[in-house]
Design a protein around this motif. Structure first.
Motif, PDB file in Angstrom:
ATOM      1  N   VAL A 442       0.857  -1.192   0.000  1.00 45.78           N
ATOM      2  CA  VAL A 442       0.000   0.000   0.000  1.00 45.78           C
ATOM      3  C   VAL A 442       0.890   1.239   0.000  1.00 45.78           C
ATOM      4  O   VAL A 442       1.425   1.623   1.041  1.00 45.78           O
ATOM      5  CB  VAL A 442      -0.939   0.016   1.221  1.00 45.78           C
ATOM      6  CG1 VAL A 442      -1.844   1.245   1.180  1.00 45.78           C
ATOM      7  CG2 VAL A 442      -1.774  -1.253   1.280  1.00 45.78           C
ATOM      8  N   LEU A 454      -1.051   1.456 -10.183  1.00 45.18           N
ATOM      9  CA  LEU A 454      -1.404   0.441  -9.198  1.00 45.18           C
ATOM     10  C   LEU A 454      -1.635  -0.903  -9.874  1.00 45.18           C
ATOM     11  O   LEU A 454      -1.630  -1.021 -11.100  1.00 45.18           O
ATOM     12  CB  LEU A 454      -2.654   0.889  -8.430  1.00 45.18           C
ATOM     13  CG  LEU A 454      -2.561   2.272  -7.764  1.00 45.18           C
ATOM     14  CD1 LEU A 454      -3.868   2.600  -7.072  1.00 45.18           C
ATOM     15  CD2 LEU A 454      -1.399   2.326  -6.787  1.00 45.18           C
ATOM     16  N   PRO A 476      -3.945  -1.781  -3.196  1.00 45.28           N
ATOM     17  CA  PRO A 476      -4.812  -0.892  -3.979  1.00 45.28           C
ATOM     18  C   PRO A 476      -4.962  -1.471  -5.385  1.00 45.28           C
ATOM     19  O   PRO A 476      -4.045  -2.141  -5.891  1.00 45.28           O
ATOM     20  CB  PRO A 476      -4.021   0.419  -4.004  1.00 45.28           C
ATOM     21  CG  PRO A 476      -2.598  -0.001  -3.891  1.00 45.28           C
ATOM     22  CD  PRO A 476      -2.561  -1.298  -3.127  1.00 45.28           C
ATOM     23  N   VAL A 503      -7.648  -1.254  -0.992  1.00 49.72           N
ATOM     24  CA  VAL A 503      -7.476   0.098  -0.479  1.00 49.72           C
ATOM     25  C   VAL A 503      -7.612   1.092  -1.624  1.00 49.72           C
ATOM     26  O   VAL A 503      -6.872   1.011  -2.617  1.00 49.72           O
ATOM     27  CB  VAL A 503      -6.092   0.250   0.190  1.00 49.72           C
ATOM     28  CG1 VAL A 503      -5.939   1.643   0.780  1.00 49.72           C
ATOM     29  CG2 VAL A 503      -5.903  -0.817   1.266  1.00 49.72           C
ATOM     30  N   PRO A 504      -8.540   2.054  -1.543  1.00 49.13           N
ATOM     31  CA  PRO A 504      -8.678   3.064  -2.605  1.00 49.13           C
ATOM     32  C   PRO A 504      -7.407   3.894  -2.752  1.00 49.13           C
ATOM     33  O   PRO A 504      -6.606   4.012  -1.817  1.00 49.13           O
ATOM     34  CB  PRO A 504      -9.851   3.927  -2.122  1.00 49.13           C
ATOM     35  CG  PRO A 504     -10.614   3.043  -1.194  1.00 49.13           C
ATOM     36  CD  PRO A 504      -9.584   2.185  -0.524  1.00 49.13           C
ATOM     37  N   ARG A 505      -7.252   4.481  -3.928  1.00 54.61           N
ATOM     38  CA  ARG A 505      -6.034   5.205  -4.266  1.00 54.61           C
ATOM     39  C   ARG A 505      -5.672   6.251  -3.226  1.00 54.61           C
ATOM     40  O   ARG A 505      -4.527   6.357  -2.793  1.00 54.61           O
ATOM     41  CB  ARG A 505      -6.191   5.871  -5.645  1.00 54.61           C
ATOM     42  CG  ARG A 505      -4.983   6.693  -6.067  1.00 54.61           C
ATOM     43  CD  ARG A 505      -5.229   7.364  -7.401  1.00 54.61           C
ATOM     44  NE  ARG A 505      -5.281   6.406  -8.496  1.00 54.61           N
ATOM     45  CZ  ARG A 505      -4.208   6.004  -9.183  1.00 54.61           C
ATOM     46  NH1 ARG A 505      -3.006   6.463  -8.866  1.00 54.61           N
ATOM     47  NH2 ARG A 505      -4.330   5.144 -10.173  1.00 54.61           N
TER      48      ARG A 505
END
Length: 589
Positions: A442, A454, A476, A503-505
């Protein structure tokens, strides 16, 4: 029938444990004699010594058993007194320094003349773990001067706690200042708190106490294998460690600035295997390795360590130089936690993370664990020198990934990355690792304009084959809304991935995924990882501060919907399997 008269037990406490009668008295009826059976006693007391019972207060239940008979007395007190958080209960077994009523002076004198340590001796031999805390409640009747008067009497046991193996020191007030030096012979584990250093109560006498205690450990504790020393290390303390021949685990706090010379003595500990080092203060020097020479030798004693586990806490520069010093072919587990608060001079050191990773992999391709993380925050206005050659990511790092064979844990969490394709190349460069069970990649974005590349969602399809033992995955994903359409053809019912955290950016989904996309995503994930248990706990509010202070409420709501869909698929599959088994059984009959 009521328990045997407690007066008889209370009087017998004054004798040694081996003087207690271990047989039923003739007057005991058969129903009571069965309670003398040692096997039955062990079962009953052992049940109360676990958490899996219906009693709310185990200690109270065990205390009640002490009055049943001698076997129950010894079995219960062996547990009740095995681990004590204070020496006060033992001190109260000694005669007080002054009578508590007009009728007691003569009895007090008689007890001193006979054997004032008799009751102390019965319980002290049961204790394996002892804590020393500040307790002012005993000072009025058992001041330290009185204790040491009794300590000089010939009836005092040769070893106060003959079976003590673990000592925890939280206070050196009163008798605690001298008592530890009489508890050394059988010690195996010692924990010394910071003794008030963190809130301004550190003094020359306390520093001298710790130095003397380390010297006493070296000369009188031949079995001592585990030490945690929270006061900042001084040279006077350090000189004793090389004489501790059994020491295998050591936890130390170092005052800044830390020089490489300060670490040399740790190479001389003959059996040291696990080392925890943390820094106190913010005075470390900002020193970068020479450009493209992070693998160079900077100290003549560098690379000579034989430790197998290294755990570091401090600013990025301390972590880099400590890693450089201790890395060797023996190192199998590396864990680093970068301090949350960094100033403008130390924050750029976060960009040394790829160099630290390369140091570890280059030293030992058979590394089993690599973990480095930072929980601090970026506000978006920090200055980063993107063209600094000192921070250029070494290309050899990606080549070294192919030599990995035994990696079990890889965590790179919340570390700022300037190179756009770093995480993608790191992920793609990992070979097939049959032992990898935890993977967390991450990156921390520098600002909202960052365009890090990503991992793409279709890459998840390769994980069951490349990492067959993977159980925990945190990553991500670039294109979460572009689920491959042929998901059902990729099913692997055997893969055991338990947790998957997407996990979002920037720590938060830009918009909630519509139900149709959630269904497609759930179908895809279920086909790859049919045993998923957790997709949400990483984002729970209770862990918000641990995730860098990010607000993940929209993300959490979305992944809870995903979790519901995954659970429904699993229930349907379970019912279908059950029906098939039932139909098969009916057909056979």
């Amino acid at each position: 029938m009521p328990p045997r008269k407690s007066a008889r037990l209370a009087a017998a406490v004054a004798h040694e444990a081996d003087e207690a009668p271990l047989y039923a008295l003739p007057k005991d009826p058969p129903a009571r004699q069965v309670l003398q059976a040692s096997e039955l006693v062990k079962i009953i007391v052992g049940f109360l010594n676990t958490d899996m019972n219906a009693f709310g207060n185990n200690k109270k239940a065990l205390a009640g058993l002490t009055t049943v008979n001698w076997p129950f007395f010894h079995a219960s007190t062996d547990i009740l007194w095995a681990s004590m958080h204070s020496v006060s209960p033992f001190i109260k077994l000694l005669p007080p320094s002054k009578p508590t009523s007009d009728l007691e002076p003569k009895a007090l004198i008689l007890s001193i003349k006979s054997d004032p340590w008799s009751r102390f001796r019965v319980y002290a031999h049961k204790t394996r773990s002892l804590g020393l805390i500040k307790d002012t409640s005993i000072e009025s009747h058992w001041p330290k001067e009185w204790f040491f008067f009794l300590f000089q009497l010939p009836s005092r046991p040769a070893l106060l706690f003959p079976n003590l193996t673990k000592l925890t020191i939280f206070s050196v007030d009163g008798i605690n200042f001298s008592l530890p030096f009489h508890l050394l012979s059988n010690l195996q584990v010692a924990y010394i708190s910071d003794l008030g250093e963190s809130y301004g109560k550190w003094s020359a006498s306390r520093k001298s106490f710790v130095s003397s205690l380390m010297a006493a450990f070296a000369s009188n504790s031949p079995q001592l294998w585990n030490i945690t020393l929270n006061p900042t290390l001084s040279k006077q303390m350090a000189v004793s460690f090389p004489e501790m021949s059994a020491l295998t685990i050591l936890k130390l706090t170092l005052s800044t600035p830390v020089e490489l010379d300060d670490l040399v003595f740790l190479n001389t500990l003959p059996r040291l295997e696990t080392l925890f080092l943390a820094t106190q203060g913010s005075g470390n020097k900002v020193i970068y390795p020479r450009a493209r020479e992070h693998l160079a030798v900077y100290h003549p004693k560098q690379g000579q360590s034989k430790i197998t586990t290294l755990n570091l806490g401090g600013d990025p520069f301390f972590i880099f130089w400590a890693t450089s010093f201790f890395c060797s072919r023996f190192l199998h587990n590396f864990v680093a936690k970068i301090w949350t608060t960094l100033d403008d001079s130390t924050r750029p050191g976060l960009l040394l993370m790829p160099h630290i990773l390369h140091l570890v992999l280059h030293s030992n391709p058979e590394i089993r664990q690599f973990s480095i993380e930072w929980d601090g925050e970026l506000h978006g206005d920090e200055e980063w020198d993107r063209g600094d050659a000192l921070l250029e990511i070494p290309e050899e790092l990606f080549d070294s990934l192919g030599a990995l064979q035994n990696l079990e844990i890889l965590i790179v969490k919340n570390i700022p990355i300037l190179t756009a394709d770093f995480m993608g190349r790191l992920f793609a460069g990992l070979p097939c690792l049959t032992s990898l069970h935890t993977l967390c990649l991450v990156p921390r974005h520098i600002n909202c304009e960052d365009n890090l590349k990503l991992i793409r969602i279709q890459s998840l399809a390769t994980l069951p084959e490349e990492f067959p033992s993977l159980q925990h995955l945190t990553i991500p994903i670039e294109d979460i809304d572009k689920t491959p359409p042929d998901a059902t053809e990729m099913a692997d019912a055997e893969h055991g991935l338990k947790s998957l955290f997407i996990v979002p950016r920037f720590g938060e989904l830009e918009a909630t995924l519509p139900l149709s996309q959630l269904i497609s995503l759930a179908t895809y994930l279920d086909s790859l990882f049919p045993r998923l248990v957790d997709v949400t706990s990483y984002f729970e509010p209770v862990d918000r501060l641990k995730k860098g202070g990010q607000n993940t409420s929209r993300t959490l709501r979305c992944w809870k919907g995903l979790d519901s869909l995954l659970k429904s698929y699993q229930r349907i599959r379970t019912r279908s399997v059950g029906r098939n088994l039932l139909d098969s059984h009916s057909g056979d009959s």
